[in-house]
Design a protein around this motif. Structure first.
Motif: not given
Length: 333
Positions: A53-54, A56-57, A60-61, A196-198, A200-201, A250
């Motif tokens: 998740g980190g 993929y965050l 996304g960023v 989607s960022l949320a 992923r985390v 995400g």
């Protein structure tokens, strides 16, 4: 990846552009999702979902800020120098990290994957390094592709990711057709990406606590339930769609390597992911084309959304049918 970008700053012929684009795609494949997914899976055991998740965050960023960075470079230096600056940054920053800092496996440093207990003292002799007692259990490619799990994952991902591609590629056109301005439609699309960022985390923590294939099926079901909100097309429904669909979207891509590793281990994970990505790439191409043809024929996306919701629902069912314990251990490395 860096060298083709630098050379794009000096290209003068169309064939040079095509050649450099091919080189860039090869670089992306060699440095993109598959190597990173395998790398994280090798290094993390107990908290693999959170680690994925980190990562993929970060993806996304980077996708959110890179258009702003590149636009600023183009405005300040022109597009040729912008290409060259980005290429130099990749070579100066990312190449040294990949070449001299990153290690493919904790065994390269006589370490254990994070979260895994050390091997019993009797598992190795005193003359052997600590890592030699660590055995990576996995299934080879030939055995994996003959299993039901592999085809369930491949089909479920192809259907659902195809639906994601159709919705995201046609969303702004759909909203404009429903009376939204381009700026308003773009804000909805941006909200989808932020949501989607949320996803992923949060899904990283959830997947470390519960069955990953069930978590994946649940998020595919959320995608299914979000699509019908587009039939309402009122602001509250559209924003609700963006939040739900983006959150589940995400979580989707990062769950694929986790579920694949649960089913087949790590020894052939990269090869299996390459086959799965090849498969769902067909869905990413075909589903948006189908949605476009439906709109051209009917001047409405309603039937397309019904088909995409049905595809995502079927994908959720196929992933739920995956049984990580079904496949016997084939070999040890």
């Amino acid at each position: 990846m860096g060298l083709p970008l630098i050379l794009m700053g000096s290209m003068t012929r169309l064939w040079q552009y095509y050649l450099l684009c091919i080189m860039e795609v090869v670089g992306y494949v060699l440095t993109g999702p598959i190597p990173n997914q395998v790398l994280i899976s090798n290094w993390f055991g107990l908290k693999r979902g959170r680690a994925m998740g980190g990562a993929y965050l970060g993806l996304g960023v980077g996708g959110a800020i890179s258009p702003l960075l590149i636009n600023g470079l183009i405005q300040s230096f022109g597009w040729r120098h912008a290409f060259q600056i980005i290429g130099v940054l990749i070579l100066v920053v990312l190449f040294p990290v990949a070449q001299w800092i990153t290690r493919s496996s904790p065994r390269d440093l006589d370490l254990l994957p994070d979260g895994l207990p050390p091997a019993p003292p009797l598992a190795s002799s005193a003359s052997e390094p600590a890592s030699s007692a660590v055995k990576v259990v996995g299934v080879d490619v030939a055995r994996a592709v003959r299993s039901a799990n592999f085809w369930l994952i491949l089909a479920g991902c192809t259907l659902t990711i195809g639906a994601i591609g159709a919705v995201t590629q046609h969303l702004i056109l759909f909203l404009k057709g429903r009376g939204y301005s381009l700026s308003a439609a773009s804000r909805v699309s941006s909200a989808l990406l932020v949501s989607s960022l949320a996803g992923r985390v949060i899904v990283g923590y959830v997947s470390d606590r519960y069955s990953r294939k069930n978590v994946m099926a649940l998020f595919y079901l959320v995608l299914t339930l979000a699509i019908p909100l587009l039939f309402v097309a009122q602001p509250a429904a559209v924003w609700g769609f963006a939040m739900l669909f983006g959150f589940a979207m995400g979580a989707d891509y990062m769950l694929i390597p986790l579920v694949t590793a649960d089913c087949f281990g790590l020894s052939a994970l990269g090869k299996l992911l390459s086959l799965i990505i090849m498969g769902y790439s067909l869905g990413q191409w075909f589903a948006p084309w189908v949605a476009g043809r439906i709109f051209d024929a009917r001047r409405s996306y309603d039937l397309a959304w019904i088909i995409m919701a049905a595809a995502a629902a079927l994908g959720a069912g196929l992933i739920y049918a995956v049984a990580p314990d079904r496949h016997p251990v084939a070999r040890q490395n």
